[in-house]
Design a protein around this motif. Structure first.
Motif, PDB file in Angstrom:
ATOM      1  N   LEU A  76      -2.173  13.735  -0.159  1.00 28.27           N
ATOM      2  CA  LEU A  76      -1.998  13.294  -1.538  1.00 28.27           C
ATOM      3  C   LEU A  76      -2.989  13.994  -2.455  1.00 28.27           C
ATOM      4  N   ASP A  77      -2.569  14.265  -3.700  1.00 27.05           N
ATOM      5  CA  ASP A  77      -3.537  14.749  -4.668  1.00 27.05           C
ATOM      6  C   ASP A  77      -4.405  13.576  -5.132  1.00 27.05           C
ATOM      7  N   ASP A  78      -5.410  13.855  -5.916  1.00 22.09           N
ATOM      8  CA  ASP A  78      -6.392  12.827  -6.262  1.00 22.09           C
ATOM      9  C   ASP A  78      -5.757  11.643  -6.989  1.00 22.09           C
ATOM     10  N   ALA A  79      -4.864  11.924  -7.921  1.00 19.89           N
ATOM     11  CA  ALA A  79      -4.234  10.842  -8.677  1.00 19.89           C
ATOM     12  C   ALA A  79      -3.359   9.978  -7.776  1.00 19.89           C
ATOM     13  N   ALA A  80      -2.602  10.626  -6.889  1.00 24.54           N
ATOM     14  CA  ALA A  80      -1.740   9.878  -5.971  1.00 24.54           C
ATOM     15  C   ALA A  80      -2.567   9.054  -4.993  1.00 24.54           C
ATOM     16  N   LEU A  81      -3.700   9.601  -4.554  1.00 23.39           N
ATOM     17  CA  LEU A  81      -4.563   8.859  -3.647  1.00 23.39           C
ATOM     18  C   LEU A  81      -5.110   7.610  -4.333  1.00 23.39           C
ATOM     19  N   GLU A  82      -5.516   7.736  -5.586  1.00 20.74           N
ATOM     20  CA  GLU A  82      -6.014   6.564  -6.313  1.00 20.74           C
ATOM     21  C   GLU A  82      -4.924   5.509  -6.448  1.00 20.74           C
ATOM     22  N   ARG A  83      -3.705   5.921  -6.702  1.00 23.11           N
ATOM     23  CA  ARG A  83      -2.602   4.957  -6.802  1.00 23.11           C
ATOM     24  C   ARG A  83      -2.372   4.269  -5.462  1.00 23.11           C
ATOM     25  N   GLU A  84      -2.443   5.051  -4.380  1.00 24.95           N
ATOM     26  CA  GLU A  84      -2.254   4.457  -3.061  1.00 24.95           C
ATOM     27  C   GLU A  84      -3.373   3.466  -2.743  1.00 24.95           C
ATOM     28  N   LEU A  85      -4.593   3.810  -3.095  1.00 23.35           N
ATOM     29  CA  LEU A  85      -5.709   2.880  -2.885  1.00 23.35           C
ATOM     30  C   LEU A  85      -5.514   1.596  -3.683  1.00 23.35           C
ATOM     31  N   ASP A  86      -4.965   1.699  -4.880  1.00 20.66           N
ATOM     32  CA  ASP A  86      -4.670   0.496  -5.656  1.00 20.66           C
ATOM     33  C   ASP A  86      -3.763  -0.443  -4.877  1.00 20.66           C
TER      34      ASP A  86
END
Length: 279
Positions: free
Chosen positions: A40-50
């Motif tokens: 995942l790119d950084d933005a997608a990773l943050e969304r997944e962590l959410d």
């Protein structure tokens, strides 16, 4: 390993307390070397962590603990469950492997690729081994440390009570295999061997003020180290799953005033189980 720089922390409690508050999914921390193996790119990773993080559950456990006359022990995972999920089986017994969410996740909550996996049908693909290094570095040491924590409670208090502190989203996520049932404000996960009726009853009473508790829906079961699982009734266990709208802004936002109420209810349960207040 024990300390804030380590993958987990065992926060000492009162020597007489049998209770371990287990917080496996509260952290968003993904070490850089592990991050390199995530697609995942950084933005997608943050969304997944959410979506995947049980946000603020370590704070719930900590605030509950200090309200107790006999401080419970706290075993807290300091790394994200995207590193390893300490509550999964690291073998084919774990049904969550079917959706790419075994001990080492290969899929996101929405079924998208998280890590590269073996694909024998792709020409020239040499195979990607992702699980074993993570299991050796993180999963097995965590399991040993949690086992040791339970052993210590048995030696000191004659019993161990594991209370798993989790949360879950208001709306079902695609990865949930059994998410079509009720989604009460508080879900209590049980085990036929390790959850005695009185422990369940105490939890139902402690969380009665949240508009309803349910049992084993949408999430069932609870965590017990394999050394004791199904063999030692001195180890009892219960999973507390708080629906996230009860105490926070979803999917990964700040905590609200409901967090204090949840912590107080958890403290009531710990007090009753410990025997430091009248039942």
């Amino acid at each position: 390993m024990n300390g804030t720089s380590d993958p987990y922390t065992l926060e000492p409690g009162d020597p007489v307390s049998p209770v371990i508050l287990h917080v496996p999914h509260s952290s968003r921390t993904v070490p850089a070397d592990v991050r390199n193996g995530i697609v995942l790119d950084d933005a997608a990773l943050e969304r997944e962590l959410d979506h995947i993080t049980d946000s603020h559950t370590a704070r719930i456990a900590a605030e509950a603990a200090v309200q107790c006359a006999a401080l419970p022990w706290q075993f807290v995972n300091r790394l994200s469950r995207l590193v390893i999920d300490p509550e999964r089986f690291p073998d084919e017994r774990e049904e969550m492997r079917a959706v790419g969410m075994g001990a080492v996740y290969t899929r996101t909550t929405h079924g998208e690729p998280l890590r590269p996996v073996d694909d024998p049908d792709r020409p020239g693909h040499p195979g990607v081994v992702t699980e074993q290094p993570l299991l050796e570095r993180y999963f097995h040491p965590y399991a040993r440390a949690m086992t040791d924590a339970v052993t210590q409670r048995l030696a000191a208090a004659g019993r161990a009570v594991i209370i798993d502190v989790h949360s879950y989203p208001t709306d079902r996520l695609p990865y949930e295999l059994h998410g079509d049932g009720p989604r009460p404000p508080v879900c209590l996960g049980t085990d036929a061997f390790h959850t005695p009726p009185d422990l369940l009853a105490h939890a139902e009473k402690a969380f009665a003020g949240f508009g309803g508790t349910g049992v084993d829906s949408p999430f069932a079961g609870t965590y017990v180290p394999l050394r004791y699982y199904g063999t030692d009734r001195r180890v009892s266990a219960l999973m507390i799953e708080i629906r996230r709208d009860v105490y926070m802004t979803e999917p990964g936002g700040p905590a609200g005033p409901g967090l204090a109420r949840v912590a107080a209810a958890l403290a009531d349960l710990v007090e009753t189980v410990t025997g430091t207040c009248e039942a």
